[in-house]
Design a protein around this motif. Structure first.
Motif, PDB file in Angstrom:
ATOM      1  N   ASN A 120      32.850  54.150  40.331  1.00 37.31           N
ATOM      2  CA  ASN A 120      34.151  54.410  40.252  1.00 37.31           C
ATOM      3  C   ASN A 120      35.521  53.626  41.015  1.00 37.31           C
ATOM      4  OD1 ASN A 120      34.195  57.453  40.130  1.00 37.31           O
ATOM      5  ND2 ASN A 120      33.127  57.220  41.759  1.00 37.31           N
ATOM      6  N   THR A 121      35.774  53.204  42.090  1.00 36.18           N
ATOM      7  CA  THR A 121      35.768  51.354  42.787  1.00 36.18           C
ATOM      8  C   THR A 121      35.909  50.619  41.994  1.00 36.18           C
ATOM      9  OG1 THR A 121      34.876  52.488  44.662  1.00 36.18           O
ATOM     10  CG2 THR A 121      35.954  51.145  45.279  1.00 36.18           C
ATOM     11  N   LEU A 122      34.654  49.707  41.652  1.00 38.34           N
ATOM     12  CA  LEU A 122      34.882  48.682  41.017  1.00 38.34           C
ATOM     13  C   LEU A 122      35.196  48.546  39.453  1.00 38.34           C
ATOM     14  CD1 LEU A 122      31.344  46.552  42.214  1.00 38.34           C
ATOM     15  CD2 LEU A 122      33.288  46.594  43.751  1.00 38.34           C
ATOM     16  N   SER A 123      35.101  49.444  38.877  1.00 39.50           N
ATOM     17  CA  SER A 123      35.590  50.058  37.944  1.00 39.50           C
ATOM     18  C   SER A 123      36.758  49.539  38.112  1.00 39.50           C
ATOM     19  CB  SER A 123      35.158  51.596  36.818  1.00 39.50           C
ATOM     20  OG  SER A 123      35.638  52.120  37.848  1.00 39.50           O
ATOM     21  N   SER A 124      38.414  50.812  38.667  1.00 39.70           N
ATOM     22  CA  SER A 124      39.062  50.300  39.139  1.00 39.70           C
ATOM     23  C   SER A 124      39.909  48.863  39.425  1.00 39.70           C
ATOM     24  CB  SER A 124      39.717  50.798  40.162  1.00 39.70           C
ATOM     25  OG  SER A 124      39.322  50.981  41.212  1.00 39.70           O
ATOM     26  N   PHE A 125      38.816  48.075  39.786  1.00 40.30           N
ATOM     27  CA  PHE A 125      39.253  46.689  39.402  1.00 40.30           C
ATOM     28  C   PHE A 125      38.558  46.101  38.521  1.00 40.30           C
ATOM     29  CE2 PHE A 125      39.158  47.807  44.251  1.00 40.30           C
ATOM     30  CZ  PHE A 125      41.093  47.497  44.574  1.00 40.30           C
ATOM     31  N   GLU A 126      38.478  46.918  36.763  1.00 38.82           N
ATOM     32  CA  GLU A 126      38.386  46.142  35.993  1.00 38.82           C
ATOM     33  C   GLU A 126      37.033  45.177  36.295  1.00 38.82           C
ATOM     34  OE1 GLU A 126      41.387  44.251  33.715  1.00 38.82           O
ATOM     35  OE2 GLU A 126      42.753  45.776  34.450  1.00 38.82           O
ATOM     36  N   ILE A 127      36.321  45.841  37.255  1.00 37.62           N
ATOM     37  CA  ILE A 127      34.869  44.717  37.130  1.00 37.62           C
ATOM     38  C   ILE A 127      34.046  46.456  36.202  1.00 37.62           C
ATOM     39  CG2 ILE A 127      32.775  43.847  38.549  1.00 37.62           C
ATOM     40  CD1 ILE A 127      35.418  43.369  40.573  1.00 37.62           C
ATOM     41  N   GLU A 128      32.877  46.158  35.057  1.00 39.97           N
ATOM     42  CA  GLU A 128      32.298  47.061  34.752  1.00 39.97           C
ATOM     43  C   GLU A 128      31.261  47.288  34.662  1.00 39.97           C
ATOM     44  OE1 GLU A 128      32.087  46.262  30.367  1.00 39.97           O
ATOM     45  OE2 GLU A 128      30.980  47.815  30.208  1.00 39.97           O
ATOM     46  N   THR A 129      30.463  48.516  35.312  1.00 42.82           N
ATOM     47  CA  THR A 129      28.945  47.960  34.891  1.00 42.82           C
ATOM     48  C   THR A 129      28.533  48.978  34.677  1.00 42.82           C
ATOM     49  OG1 THR A 129      29.055  49.014  37.231  1.00 42.82           O
ATOM     50  CG2 THR A 129      27.429  49.175  36.559  1.00 42.82           C
ATOM     51  N   ARG A 130      27.783  48.268  33.397  1.00 43.45           N
ATOM     52  CA  ARG A 130      26.364  48.657  32.251  1.00 43.45           C
ATOM     53  C   ARG A 130      25.236  49.091  32.487  1.00 43.45           C
ATOM     54  NH1 ARG A 130      28.430  42.561  28.847  1.00 43.45           N
ATOM     55  NH2 ARG A 130      30.361  44.029  28.896  1.00 43.45           N
ATOM     56  N   PHE A 131      25.373  50.434  32.526  1.00 41.99           N
ATOM     57  CA  PHE A 131      23.989  50.785  33.108  1.00 41.99           C
ATOM     58  C   PHE A 131      23.571  51.394  31.914  1.00 41.99           C
ATOM     59  CE2 PHE A 131      27.666  53.364  35.933  1.00 41.99           C
ATOM     60  CZ  PHE A 131      27.565  52.598  37.321  1.00 41.99           C
ATOM     61  N   THR A 132      22.066  50.882  32.136  1.00 39.67           N
ATOM     62  CA  THR A 132      21.165  50.813  31.161  1.00 39.67           C
ATOM     63  C   THR A 132      20.014  51.600  31.741  1.00 39.67           C
ATOM     64  OG1 THR A 132      20.254  49.074  29.610  1.00 39.67           O
ATOM     65  CG2 THR A 132      20.340  48.597  31.813  1.00 39.67           C
ATOM     66  N   ASP A 133      18.730  51.725  31.224  1.00 43.22           N
ATOM     67  CA  ASP A 133      17.265  51.164  31.125  1.00 43.22           C
ATOM     68  C   ASP A 133      16.833  50.371  32.007  1.00 43.22           C
ATOM     69  OD1 ASP A 133      14.386  51.871  31.485  1.00 43.22           O
ATOM     70  OD2 ASP A 133      14.217  52.636  28.775  1.00 43.22           O
ATOM     71  N   LEU A 134      16.406  50.094  32.883  1.00 42.04           N
ATOM     72  CA  LEU A 134      15.970  49.009  33.447  1.00 42.04           C
ATOM     73  C   LEU A 134      14.739  48.365  33.147  1.00 42.04           C
ATOM     74  CD1 LEU A 134      17.705  48.468  36.964  1.00 42.04           C
ATOM     75  CD2 LEU A 134      18.056  47.201  34.755  1.00 42.04           C
ATOM     76  N   ASP A 135      14.115  49.754  32.490  1.00 39.64           N
ATOM     77  CA  ASP A 135      12.320  48.969  31.474  1.00 39.64           C
ATOM     78  C   ASP A 135      12.641  49.076  30.396  1.00 39.64           C
ATOM     79  OD1 ASP A 135      10.390  49.446  34.059  1.00 39.64           O
ATOM     80  OD2 ASP A 135      10.855  51.986  33.743  1.00 39.64           O
ATOM     81  N   ASN A 136      13.347  48.711  29.536  1.00 41.69           N
ATOM     82  CA  ASN A 136      13.771  48.260  28.596  1.00 41.69           C
ATOM     83  C   ASN A 136      14.556  46.775  28.276  1.00 41.69           C
ATOM     84  OD1 ASN A 136      14.584  47.685  25.747  1.00 41.69           O
ATOM     85  ND2 ASN A 136      14.902  50.112  25.082  1.00 41.69           N
ATOM     86  N   LEU A 137      13.504  46.189  28.011  1.00 42.48           N
ATOM     87  CA  LEU A 137      14.324  43.951  28.647  1.00 42.48           C
ATOM     88  C   LEU A 137      14.752  43.980  27.539  1.00 42.48           C
ATOM     89  CD1 LEU A 137      11.231  42.095  29.464  1.00 42.48           C
ATOM     90  CD2 LEU A 137      12.786  43.479  31.092  1.00 42.48           C
ATOM     91  N   SER A 138      15.003  44.257  26.284  1.00 43.25           N
ATOM     92  CA  SER A 138      15.674  43.669  25.005  1.00 43.25           C
ATOM     93  C   SER A 138      17.364  45.131  25.075  1.00 43.25           C
ATOM     94  CB  SER A 138      15.342  44.430  23.858  1.00 43.25           C
ATOM     95  OG  SER A 138      15.080  45.386  23.113  1.00 43.25           O
ATOM     96  N   GLU A 139      17.141  46.070  25.581  1.00 39.11           N
ATOM     97  CA  GLU A 139      18.339  46.590  26.400  1.00 39.11           C
ATOM     98  C   GLU A 139      18.773  45.996  26.679  1.00 39.11           C
ATOM     99  OE1 GLU A 139      17.555  50.852  25.583  1.00 39.11           O
ATOM    100  OE2 GLU A 139      19.496  50.738  27.489  1.00 39.11           O
ATOM    101  N   ILE A 140      18.254  45.813  28.413  1.00 38.56           N
ATOM    102  CA  ILE A 140      19.356  44.771  29.531  1.00 38.56           C
ATOM    103  C   ILE A 140      19.410  43.758  28.769  1.00 38.56           C
ATOM    104  CG2 ILE A 140      18.388  43.587  31.528  1.00 38.56           C
ATOM    105  CD1 ILE A 140      16.779  45.127  32.132  1.00 38.56           C
TER     106      ILE A 140
END
Ligand SMILES: *Cc1c(COP(=O)(O)O)cnc(C)c1O
Length: 413
Positions: A120-140
């Motif tokens: 919510n907070t950082l996204s409103s300053f156009e800082i995007e968070t990419r939520f991913t599966d951190l156990d999947n290295l190719s996805e990261i």
């Protein structure tokens, strides 16, 4: 001979005893907003950063400085900065690393306010968070682009207690030259040594184990030696002037002062006191927690138990590898449903219903109806927040009393 960490946390560095005065064996609490200067030249020098003289407690303070020194000894970091809370530590770090248009990679398994800060907070300053599966290295790797400024994770995640394969994530972060930021609030450097895993920035909520049993709110940022700052456009000017100190310089000279979330000297004093006993408290709590986890695991009303040092725990091998056999204070126990959780919680006589952990008092919470109450069922599922799961923080009471209380409460469901 290099002393053990538990001794260093009691005595500090011989050279860094400047904050002691009148041979006081405790660091004084310097509760003052401002400091006096002998001459106007001295004052000018302090403002220009050409001396270490204190000027104003939002910028630096002797009691807070000593806590920073001890945390630096504790973690082996190159720079240490204390702030008013764990959330202030996380906010300061990302506001230093990111500009509008940048992105951060993390998992959905996060402390509630951290998740909200990203979503919510950082996204409103156009800082995007990419939520991913951190156990999947190719996805990261597939999420990394030229605007990625950090990979962030908690060790273990709160409240799911997941331990990722940190070594592999750190290797990817090295290869791609992305700063690795770790939240080590739950275990502290007593168990997880960030400096052994190419971590660039480590965050603590001092509120947890460091405060000595939940005496005060506080946070800290540990910064390790790193060459990655040269790849962060926002730190380019600092990198050209200060090299490896670039992140710390930008944080300390600008962001930290402008945000103004400084730690109060009284809270710093409580946290210094907390550090003196952190080893014995963690050892004892972990002994209690393992016994309690084993009791719960064998209880017919308990469907599932997660505890880092329980051999049946899904991430047991990773815990052994990364946390040096330490399990911390948190146990997750799953009962039939939410109703069973509430009935059991309400029958407890000694274990408190409360939202903190690493307290000297044992404490329990139903995360789905509290910390995550306003997330949809779908979001909760994605975050692995289960309606039948309780988070128990084991305290320093006698283990027999904790088990007696839990046992009686479980009989009621
Ligand atoms: C408690 C906690 C925080 C936030 O710390 P505060 O001191 O409450 O601001 C952040 N991360 C984790 C993993 C925590 O447990």
């Amino acid at each position: 001979m290099k002393r053990h960490i538990t001794s260093l946390l009691i005595h500090g560095n011989k050279e860094e005893k400047s904050a002691e005065s009148n041979r006081s064996l405790k660091i004084p609490i310097y509760e003052t907003a401002s400091f006096d200067f002998e001459t106007s030249e001295d004052m000018e020098k302090a403002f220009r950063g050409e001396s270490n003289a204190f000027s104003y407690s939002r910028i630096s303070n002797p009691t807070v400085n000593e806590l920073q020194n001890r945390l630096q000894l504790f973690s082996g970091s190159a720079h240490s900065l204390c702030v008013s809370s764990g959330m202030a530590a996380i906010s300061n770090v990302f506001l230093t690393l990111c500009s509008a248009g940048d992105n951060i990679i993390t998992s959905r398994y996060l402390f509630g306010n951290t998740y909200s800060l990203f979503a919510n907070t950082l996204s409103s300053f156009e800082i995007e968070t990419r939520f991913t599966d951190l156990d999947n290295l190719s996805e990261i790797a597939s999420h990394i682009d030229s605007n990625t400024r950090a990979i962030f994770l908690e060790v273990p995640t709160n409240p799911q207690l997941i331990i990722f394969d940190i070594e592999k994530i750190a290797a990817l972060a090295q290869e791609k030259q992305i700063p690795l930021v770790i939240d080590n609030s739950i275990l502290t450097p007593y168990a997880f040594h960030a400096n052994e895993f190419c971590v660039d920035i480590e965050i603590f909520s001092n509120t947890k184990f460091i405060s000595g049993g939940a005496t005060s709110i506080g946070g800290a940022i540990q910064i390790y030696k790193s060459n990655k700052w040269q790849f962060i456009p926002k730190l380019k000017k600092e990198y050209d002037a200060f090299g490896q100190q670039a992140f710390f310089k930008r944080l300390y000279k600008e962001i930290y002062r402008n945000i103004g979330a400084c730690l109060s000297p009284s809270s710093a004093w409580l946290q210094l006191l907390g550090l003196e006993t952190i080893g014995v408290r963690i050892d004892r709590i972990e002994k209690n927690a393992l016994t309690v986890a084993q009791f719960l695991e064998n209880h017919p009303k308990v469907k599932q138990v997660s505890y880092l040092s329980l051999p049946s725990y899904k991430y047991f091998d990773r815990a052994q590898k990364y946390t040096n056999g330490h399990g911390g204070c948190l146990i997750n126990l799953t009962l039939k449903d939410k109703k069973a959780c509430f009935t059991m919680m309400d029958k407890l006589k000694m274990v408190r219903r409360g939202t903190n952990f690493c307290d000297n008092k044992s404490m329990i919470i139903h995360p789905a109806s509290t910390i995550y109450w306003d997330y949809s069922a779908n979001d909760k599922e994605l975050m692995l927040i289960n309606e039948g799961t309780l988070r128990l923080s084991v305290g320093l009471e006698h283990q027999d009393d904790i088990i007696e209380d839990l046992s009686r409460a479980l009989q009621s469901i």
